[in-house]
Motif scaffolding. Structure first.
Motif, mmCIF file in Angstrom:
data_model
loop_
_atom_site.group_PDB
_atom_site.id
_atom_site.type_symbol
_atom_site.label_atom_id
_atom_site.label_comp_id
_atom_site.label_asym_id
_atom_site.label_seq_id
_atom_site.Cartn_x
_atom_site.Cartn_y
_atom_site.Cartn_z
ATOM 1 N N ILE A 206 0.834 -1.205 0.000
ATOM 2 C CA ILE A 206 0.000 0.000 0.000
ATOM 3 C C ILE A 206 0.867 1.252 0.000
ATOM 4 N N GLN A 207 1.941 1.229 0.809
ATOM 5 C CA GLN A 207 2.828 2.392 0.866
ATOM 6 C C GLN A 207 3.489 2.653 -0.481
ATOM 7 N N LEU A 208 3.958 1.574 -1.154
ATOM 8 C CA LEU A 208 4.585 1.728 -2.469
ATOM 9 C C LEU A 208 3.595 2.289 -3.480
ATOM 10 N N TYR A 209 2.364 1.811 -3.404
ATOM 11 C CA TYR A 209 1.330 2.291 -4.322
ATOM 12 C C TYR A 209 1.050 3.776 -4.106
ATOM 13 N N ILE A 210 0.957 4.181 -2.837
ATOM 14 C CA ILE A 210 0.686 5.587 -2.516
ATOM 15 C C ILE A 210 1.810 6.482 -3.033
ATOM 16 N N GLU A 211 3.059 6.037 -2.862
ATOM 17 C CA GLU A 211 4.203 6.824 -3.349
ATOM 18 C C GLU A 211 4.175 6.964 -4.868
ATOM 19 N N SER A 212 3.841 5.878 -5.556
ATOM 20 C CA SER A 212 3.774 5.940 -7.025
ATOM 21 C C SER A 212 2.659 6.883 -7.471
ATOM 22 N N ARG A 213 1.559 6.870 -6.727
ATOM 23 C CA ARG A 213 0.448 7.763 -7.074
ATOM 24 C C ARG A 213 0.831 9.224 -6.844
ATOM 25 N N LYS A 214 1.590 9.478 -5.781
ATOM 26 C CA LYS A 214 2.050 10.846 -5.520
ATOM 27 C C LYS A 214 2.953 11.346 -6.638
ATOM 28 N N ARG A 215 3.869 10.455 -7.086
ATOM 29 C CA ARG A 215 4.753 10.843 -8.179
ATOM 30 C C ARG A 215 3.968 11.140 -9.447
ATOM 31 N N LYS A 216 2.954 10.320 -9.691
ATOM 32 C CA LYS A 216 2.122 10.537 -10.877
ATOM 33 C C LYS A 216 1.412 11.887 -10.801
ATOM 34 N N ARG A 217 0.889 12.203 -9.631
ATOM 35 C CA ARG A 217 0.200 13.477 -9.475
ATOM 36 C C ARG A 217 1.149 14.651 -9.669
ATOM 37 N N CYS A 218 2.380 14.509 -9.180
ATOM 38 C CA CYS A 218 3.378 15.567 -9.363
ATOM 39 C C CYS A 218 3.660 15.784 -10.842
ATOM 40 N N ARG A 219 3.784 14.665 -11.583
ATOM 41 C CA ARG A 219 4.023 14.782 -13.014
ATOM 42 C C ARG A 219 2.856 15.449 -13.718
ATOM 43 N N GLN A 220 1.624 15.048 -13.337
ATOM 44 C CA GLN A 220 0.443 15.630 -13.972
ATOM 45 C C GLN A 220 0.338 17.125 -13.680
ATOM 46 N N ALA A 222 2.840 19.150 -12.968
ATOM 47 C CA ALA A 222 3.897 19.831 -13.709
ATOM 48 C C ALA A 222 3.542 19.956 -15.182
ATOM 49 N N ASP A 223 2.978 18.883 -15.751
ATOM 50 C CA ASP A 223 2.577 18.916 -17.155
ATOM 51 C C ASP A 223 1.495 19.964 -17.393
ATOM 52 N N ALA A 224 0.533 20.021 -16.470
ATOM 53 C CA ALA A 224 -0.550 20.998 -16.604
ATOM 54 C C ALA A 224 -0.007 22.425 -16.544
ATOM 55 N N LYS A 225 0.996 22.623 -15.685
ATOM 56 C CA LYS A 225 1.614 23.948 -15.556
ATOM 57 C C LYS A 225 2.320 24.338 -16.857
ATOM 58 N N ILE A 226 3.023 23.379 -17.444
ATOM 59 C CA ILE A 226 3.708 23.638 -18.710
ATOM 60 C C ILE A 226 2.699 24.002 -19.790
ATOM 61 N N GLU A 227 1.629 23.211 -19.898
ATOM 62 C CA GLU A 227 0.632 23.472 -20.940
ATOM 63 C C GLU A 227 -0.028 24.834 -20.746
ATOM 64 N N GLN A 228 -0.234 25.215 -19.495
ATOM 65 C CA GLN A 228 -0.839 26.513 -19.212
ATOM 66 C C GLN A 228 0.063 27.650 -19.688
ATOM 67 N N LEU A 229 1.367 27.523 -19.427
ATOM 68 C CA LEU A 229 2.312 28.567 -19.837
ATOM 69 C C LEU A 229 2.500 28.581 -21.349
ATOM 70 N N VAL A 230 2.510 27.392 -21.948
ATOM 71 C CA VAL A 230 2.634 27.325 -23.405
ATOM 72 C C VAL A 230 1.414 27.957 -24.068
ATOM 73 N N ALA A 231 0.239 27.722 -23.478
ATOM 74 C CA ALA A 231 -0.988 28.313 -24.024
ATOM 75 C C ALA A 231 -0.963 29.837 -23.970
ATOM 76 N N MET A 232 -0.167 30.381 -23.059
ATOM 77 C CA MET A 232 -0.025 31.839 -22.979
ATOM 78 C C MET A 232 0.873 32.390 -24.082
ATOM 79 N N GLY A 233 1.576 31.493 -24.778
ATOM 80 C CA GLY A 233 2.403 31.943 -25.890
ATOM 81 C C GLY A 233 3.887 31.809 -25.684
ATOM 82 N N PHE A 234 4.332 31.262 -24.547
ATOM 83 C CA PHE A 234 5.765 31.088 -24.318
ATOM 84 C C PHE A 234 6.266 29.860 -25.069
ATOM 85 N N GLU A 284 10.539 15.416 -12.676
ATOM 86 C CA GLU A 284 10.542 16.608 -13.504
ATOM 87 C C GLU A 284 9.419 16.515 -14.504
ATOM 88 N N PRO A 285 8.986 17.656 -15.069
ATOM 89 C CA PRO A 285 7.828 17.653 -15.956
ATOM 90 C C PRO A 285 8.123 17.081 -17.327
#
Length: 365
Positions: A206-220, A222-234, A284-285
């Motif tokens: 269960i602990q390993l699963y929770i850690e993997s889920r946390k990493r996945k959320r961090c990636r998501q 970060a990805d959402a943040k990148i897409e938001q900034l790219v959508a602004m034109g950067f 990292e993203p």
């Protein structure tokens, strides 16, 4: 309905009016109890229904008058007039209640419900305010619980994790996230969840699963943040580089990008559609949002929602107004302005006096 007949001055509905008024009185007595005993008990001795009874007695008096039942009409109208006087709010009392910080409409309502007793009216308003605050707190608590349940995900049978059972197992000494995941896997069965938590192998899995889920959320995130900034034109490469160095604050990253020489978001927007740069999955993203689900990942059933949703700057007064529009105000049905009723009472009592005068004159002759 009879009030509508009366406002239209249509006495052709007189027989129908009498039937409806009898049904209305029976219905009100059934709801409020004999002599309003039930409503008086529920409302702690207050009189929210007074205006309703005033209108009913006025209409009964009008119907009796046009039916030639003058004694019955006078009794009903006299009773209605007494209630009308009881509902008149003295300016001094109104000013006194409003000076405590209450609105005019609320102050008038409270004074009418409390038979013009200023102290009782203020107590009533304070109680109602406390109820609204408590309801708001309960709603906010429920909102937080729903957000928490969304973070934990759904059970295999698509049920939310039971917050109360989480609290029970946490009180024993287990970590909340471990408890939530154990309950999620076991369909909220506390005993089975407890077995998993006390079993070293299951607990570790269960602990390993929770850690993997946390990493996945961090990636998501970060990805959402990148897409938001790219959508602004950067430009995407510069955004990725800035995200690596700029931390989690998107506003700081944006300021960093704007502060760099040669930064031109508008010109860069055309170059981003076909550009795709990925990064290793080491926290990292990456440039495209990773929708890959961990096997059995409960997050796939919910939209990602920030746990730190901003609730500051809420317009509580506007929320109360909207809530009343949507769910209704419990006293709205009793909050009747009785100016027209007062005028009608005076009019028909004058007519009755005229009828009595004529009868006396005839008796003398």
């Amino acid at each position: 309905m009879v009030w509508c007949y009366f406002m239209l001055r249509d006495i052709s509905w007189l027989s129908e009016a009498g039937i409806r008024l009898r049904k209305a009185r029976e219905g009100i007595e059934r709801a409020h109890g004999k002599d309003s005993s039930r409503v008086r008990l529920l409302q702690a001795g207050r009189h929210p229904e007074l205006a309703l009874h005033l209108r009913m007695e006025l209409l009964e008096g009008v119907a009796a008058y046009h039916s030639g039942q003058f004694d019955k009409a006078r009794n009903a109208l006299t009773s209605a007039q007494a209630k009308f006087f009881q509902l008149q709010v003295p300016d001094e009392s109104l000013s006194l209640v409003m000076s405590m910080g209450f609105k005019e409409q609320d102050a008038k309502r409270a004074l009418r419900i409390c038979s013009q007793d200023v102290g009782s009216a203020i107590d009533f308003l304070v109680e109602e305010k406390a109820k609204r605050v408590k309801e708001r707190e309960d709603n906010e608590q429920r909102r937080k619980e729903i957000m928490e349940q969304k973070r934990y995900g759904l059970t295999p049978l698509k049920k939310a994790v039971d917050i109360e059972k989480i609290k029970e197992l946490v009180s024993i000494g287990f970590e909340k996230e471990l408890v939530a995941e154990a309950l999620r896997r076991n369909e909220n069965d506390s005993q089975k969840a407890l077995d998993d938590l006390t079993n070293p192998e299951s607990n570790s899995a269960i602990q390993l699963y929770i850690e993997s889920r946390k990493r996945k959320r961090c990636r998501q995130a970060a990805d959402a943040k990148i897409e938001q900034l790219v959508a602004m034109g950067f430009e995407r490469p510069r955004v990725i580089e800035a995200c690596r160095a700029g931390g989690d604050d998107i506003h700081q990253i944006m300021l960093q990008l704007l502060g760099e020489p040669g930064s031109n978001p508008t010109a860069a927007a055309n170059n981003n559609a076909s550009t795709s740069i990925s990064m290793p999955n080491n926290g990292e993203p990456s440039s495209s949002i990773n929708n890959e689900n961990v096997e059995g990942d409960p997050d796939s059933s919910f939209e990602e929602t920030s746990a730190t949703e901003d609730v500051n700057g809420r317009d509580v007064e506007m929320e109360d107004e909207l809530a009343n529009d949507l769910t209704g105000d419990v006293f709205a049905d009793y909050d009747i302005e009785v100016t027209k009723e007062g005028e009608a009472i005076s009019e028909y009592l004058s007519l009755l006096d005229s009828v009595a005068g004529i009868a006396i004159e005839k008796a003398r002759n």
